[in-house]
Design a protein around this motif. Structure first.
Motif, PDB file in Angstrom:
ATOM      1  N   MET A 263      -1.629 -15.308  -9.727  1.00 26.83           N
ATOM      2  CA  MET A 263      -1.194 -14.018  -9.013  1.00 26.83           C
ATOM      3  C   MET A 263      -1.321 -14.964  -7.850  1.00 26.83           C
ATOM      4  O   MET A 263      -1.649 -14.970  -6.834  1.00 26.83           O
ATOM      5  N   ALA A 264      -0.202 -15.466  -7.421  1.00 28.06           N
ATOM      6  CA  ALA A 264       0.302 -16.346  -6.035  1.00 28.06           C
ATOM      7  C   ALA A 264      -0.282 -15.156  -5.330  1.00 28.06           C
ATOM      8  O   ALA A 264       0.509 -14.176  -4.640  1.00 28.06           O
ATOM      9  N   PRO A 265      -0.134 -16.031  -4.145  1.00 25.31           N
ATOM     10  CA  PRO A 265      -0.286 -15.205  -2.751  1.00 25.31           C
ATOM     11  C   PRO A 265       0.751 -13.987  -1.741  1.00 25.31           C
ATOM     12  O   PRO A 265       0.652 -12.810  -1.745  1.00 25.31           O
ATOM     13  N   LEU A 266       1.904 -14.117  -2.601  1.00 28.38           N
ATOM     14  CA  LEU A 266       3.117 -14.292  -2.076  1.00 28.38           C
ATOM     15  C   LEU A 266       3.010 -12.881  -3.259  1.00 28.38           C
ATOM     16  O   LEU A 266       3.631 -11.262  -2.386  1.00 28.38           O
ATOM     17  N   ALA A 267       3.350 -13.293  -4.166  1.00 29.79           N
ATOM     18  CA  ALA A 267       3.086 -12.134  -5.102  1.00 29.79           C
ATOM     19  C   ALA A 267       2.020 -10.886  -4.948  1.00 29.79           C
ATOM     20  O   ALA A 267       2.999  -9.470  -5.187  1.00 29.79           O
ATOM     21  N   ARG A 268       0.717 -11.087  -4.988  1.00 30.16           N
ATOM     22  CA  ARG A 268      -0.084  -9.814  -4.415  1.00 30.16           C
ATOM     23  C   ARG A 268       0.579  -8.932  -3.096  1.00 30.16           C
ATOM     24  O   ARG A 268       0.866  -7.595  -3.092  1.00 30.16           O
ATOM     25  N   ILE A 269       0.406 -10.040  -1.639  1.00 28.49           N
ATOM     26  CA  ILE A 269       1.553  -9.088  -0.682  1.00 28.49           C
ATOM     27  C   ILE A 269       3.061  -8.490  -0.997  1.00 28.49           C
ATOM     28  O   ILE A 269       2.896  -7.189  -0.879  1.00 28.49           O
ATOM     29  N   SER A 270       3.489  -8.544  -2.555  1.00 29.61           N
ATOM     30  CA  SER A 270       4.583  -8.836  -2.482  1.00 29.61           C
ATOM     31  C   SER A 270       4.028  -6.743  -3.266  1.00 29.61           C
ATOM     32  O   SER A 270       5.279  -5.365  -3.138  1.00 29.61           O
ATOM     33  N   VAL A 271       3.730  -7.030  -4.051  1.00 28.52           N
ATOM     34  CA  VAL A 271       3.353  -5.813  -4.990  1.00 28.52           C
ATOM     35  C   VAL A 271       2.418  -5.234  -4.501  1.00 28.52           C
ATOM     36  O   VAL A 271       3.107  -3.409  -4.300  1.00 28.52           O
ATOM     37  N   ALA A 272       1.705  -5.131  -3.164  1.00 26.87           N
ATOM     38  CA  ALA A 272       0.899  -4.396  -1.677  1.00 26.87           C
ATOM     39  C   ALA A 272       1.943  -3.401  -1.960  1.00 26.87           C
ATOM     40  O   ALA A 272       1.584  -2.491  -0.874  1.00 26.87           O
ATOM     41  N   LEU A 273       2.957  -4.158  -1.033  1.00 24.50           N
ATOM     42  CA  LEU A 273       4.085  -3.666   0.323  1.00 24.50           C
ATOM     43  C   LEU A 273       5.167  -2.526  -0.975  1.00 24.50           C
ATOM     44  O   LEU A 273       5.068  -1.855  -0.266  1.00 24.50           O
ATOM     45  N   LEU A 274       5.522  -3.046  -2.357  1.00 23.26           N
ATOM     46  CA  LEU A 274       6.370  -2.551  -3.070  1.00 23.26           C
ATOM     47  C   LEU A 274       5.034  -0.004  -3.265  1.00 23.26           C
ATOM     48  O   LEU A 274       5.792   0.292  -3.394  1.00 23.26           O
ATOM     49  N   ALA A 275       3.655  -1.024  -3.126  1.00 27.16           N
ATOM     50  CA  ALA A 275       3.374  -0.369  -4.075  1.00 27.16           C
ATOM     51  C   ALA A 275       3.176   0.985  -2.431  1.00 27.16           C
ATOM     52  O   ALA A 275       3.071   1.837  -2.495  1.00 27.16           O
ATOM     53  N   LEU A 276       2.630   0.067  -1.421  1.00 25.89           N
ATOM     54  CA  LEU A 276       2.632   1.084   0.063  1.00 25.89           C
ATOM     55  C   LEU A 276       4.254   2.279   0.451  1.00 25.89           C
ATOM     56  O   LEU A 276       3.972   2.749   0.084  1.00 25.89           O
ATOM     57  N   VAL A 277       5.038   1.521  -0.519  1.00 28.25           N
ATOM     58  CA  VAL A 277       6.837   2.125  -0.191  1.00 28.25           C
ATOM     59  C   VAL A 277       7.160   2.914  -1.018  1.00 28.25           C
ATOM     60  O   VAL A 277       7.215   4.593  -0.469  1.00 28.25           O
ATOM     61  N   VAL A 278       6.546   2.607  -2.215  1.00 29.20           N
ATOM     62  CA  VAL A 278       6.827   3.588  -3.343  1.00 29.20           C
ATOM     63  C   VAL A 278       5.564   4.686  -3.019  1.00 29.20           C
ATOM     64  O   VAL A 278       6.360   5.917  -2.798  1.00 29.20           O
ATOM     65  N   GLY A 279       4.718   4.646  -2.463  1.00 24.28           N
ATOM     66  CA  GLY A 279       3.681   5.920  -2.093  1.00 24.28           C
ATOM     67  C   GLY A 279       4.054   6.726  -1.379  1.00 24.28           C
ATOM     68  O   GLY A 279       3.726   8.001  -1.092  1.00 24.28           O
ATOM     69  N   ALA A 280       4.474   5.732  -0.466  1.00 25.48           N
ATOM     70  CA  ALA A 280       5.037   6.665   0.849  1.00 25.48           C
ATOM     71  C   ALA A 280       6.642   7.517   0.390  1.00 25.48           C
ATOM     72  O   ALA A 280       6.851   8.042   1.111  1.00 25.48           O
ATOM     73  N   ALA A 281       6.948   6.897  -0.264  1.00 27.55           N
ATOM     74  CA  ALA A 281       8.314   8.069  -1.026  1.00 27.55           C
ATOM     75  C   ALA A 281       7.764   8.761  -1.262  1.00 27.55           C
ATOM     76  O   ALA A 281       8.015   9.925  -1.674  1.00 27.55           O
ATOM     77  N   MET A 282       7.132   9.035  -2.579  1.00 23.84           N
ATOM     78  CA  MET A 282       6.227  10.064  -3.264  1.00 23.84           C
ATOM     79  C   MET A 282       5.575  11.036  -2.432  1.00 23.84           C
ATOM     80  O   MET A 282       6.033  11.947  -2.764  1.00 23.84           O
ATOM     81  N   GLY A 283       4.526  10.482  -1.899  1.00 27.35           N
ATOM     82  CA  GLY A 283       4.479  11.538  -0.561  1.00 27.35           C
ATOM     83  C   GLY A 283       5.412  12.646   0.213  1.00 27.35           C
ATOM     84  O   GLY A 283       4.865  13.205   0.175  1.00 27.35           O
ATOM     85  N   THR A 284       5.878  11.448   0.491  1.00 31.98           N
ATOM     86  CA  THR A 284       6.878  12.070   1.491  1.00 31.98           C
ATOM     87  C   THR A 284       8.104  13.198   0.609  1.00 31.98           C
ATOM     88  O   THR A 284       7.986  14.709   0.981  1.00 31.98           O
ATOM     89  N   VAL A 285       8.526  13.038  -0.666  1.00 31.25           N
ATOM     90  CA  VAL A 285       8.751  14.197  -1.376  1.00 31.25           C
ATOM     91  C   VAL A 285       8.147  14.770  -2.052  1.00 31.25           C
ATOM     92  O   VAL A 285       8.265  17.067  -1.937  1.00 31.25           O
ATOM     93  N   ALA A 286       6.570  14.677  -1.777  1.00 31.22           N
ATOM     94  CA  ALA A 286       5.492  16.145  -2.739  1.00 31.22           C
ATOM     95  C   ALA A 286       5.384  16.796  -1.133  1.00 31.22           C
ATOM     96  O   ALA A 286       5.228  17.816  -1.050  1.00 31.22           O
ATOM     97  N   SER A 287       4.665  15.891  -0.426  1.00 27.96           N
ATOM     98  CA  SER A 287       5.300  17.015   1.474  1.00 27.96           C
ATOM     99  C   SER A 287       6.239  17.686   1.383  1.00 27.96           C
ATOM    100  O   SER A 287       5.765  19.494   1.365  1.00 27.96           O
ATOM    101  N   PHE A 288       7.016  17.397   1.130  1.00 27.13           N
ATOM    102  CA  PHE A 288       8.152  18.928   1.487  1.00 27.13           C
ATOM    103  C   PHE A 288       8.056  20.044  -0.318  1.00 27.13           C
ATOM    104  O   PHE A 288       9.096  20.411   0.578  1.00 27.13           O
ATOM    105  N   ALA A 289       8.253  19.257  -1.057  1.00 27.81           N
ATOM    106  CA  ALA A 289       8.269  20.024  -2.247  1.00 27.81           C
ATOM    107  C   ALA A 289       7.100  21.230  -2.727  1.00 27.81           C
ATOM    108  O   ALA A 289       7.075  21.798  -3.651  1.00 27.81           O
ATOM    109  N   HIS A 290       6.110  20.659  -1.772  1.00 19.73           N
ATOM    110  CA  HIS A 290       4.708  21.649  -1.923  1.00 19.73           C
ATOM    111  C   HIS A 290       4.502  23.042  -2.376  1.00 19.73           C
ATOM    112  O   HIS A 290       3.687  23.782  -3.101  1.00 19.73           O
ATOM    113  N   ALA A 291       4.743  23.605  -1.689  1.00 18.94           N
ATOM    114  CA  ALA A 291       5.384  25.059  -1.553  1.00 18.94           C
ATOM    115  C   ALA A 291       6.605  25.718  -2.036  1.00 18.94           C
ATOM    116  O   ALA A 291       7.177  26.402  -1.801  1.00 18.94           O
TER     117      ALA A 291
END
Length: 121
Positions: free
Chosen positions: A1-29
């Motif tokens: 995998m190309a270095p740019l693709a690796r960085i893009s995949v990691a950034l996308l995983a970070l953004v989606v993880g942040a969105a999931m963490g935000t939704v779960a933080s609001f909905a946990h209770a």
């Protein structure tokens, strides 16, 4: 995998993880304790899925950092509207269990893939 693709995949995983963490933080209770348990299962499934989908740990670590970072940011942000009240047991359970679940999913051992058979005569 190309270095740019690796960085893009990691950034996308970070953004989606942040969105999931935000939704779960609001909905946990919302529906105690089922929303908390569901949020933890979703976090585990997402981080472990990212971890298993790629050969490297970086996307899984980025996904886990997104989930945990957004939960901590919401918990300790100086806002008037408190989402995670640190005096509630469910909020404390979310702030302790989410990083543990994310770390366990990142550290999950990958099954060894069979090596490609060489075509030597």
């Amino acid at each position: 995998m190309a270095p740019l693709a690796r960085i893009s995949v990691a950034l996308l995983a970070l953004v989606v993880g942040a969105a999931m963490g935000t939704v779960a933080s609001f909905a946990h209770a919302a529906v105690a304790p089922w929303a908390l348990i569901g949020g933890l299962v979703i976090v585990a499934a997402y981080v472990l899925g990212v971890r298993l989908a790629f050969d490297r740990r970086a996307p899984g670590i980025a996904a886990a950092l997104g989930v945990v970072g957004s939960a901590l940011l919401i918990a300790f942000a100086p806002l008037d509207a408190v989402v995670l009240d640190l005096e509630e047991p469910l909020a404390i359970a979310w702030l302790v269990a989410a990083p543990l679940v994310a770390a366990a999913a990142v550290l999950w051992p990958l099954p060894r893939r069979p090596e490609a058979a060489s075509e030597s005569p």
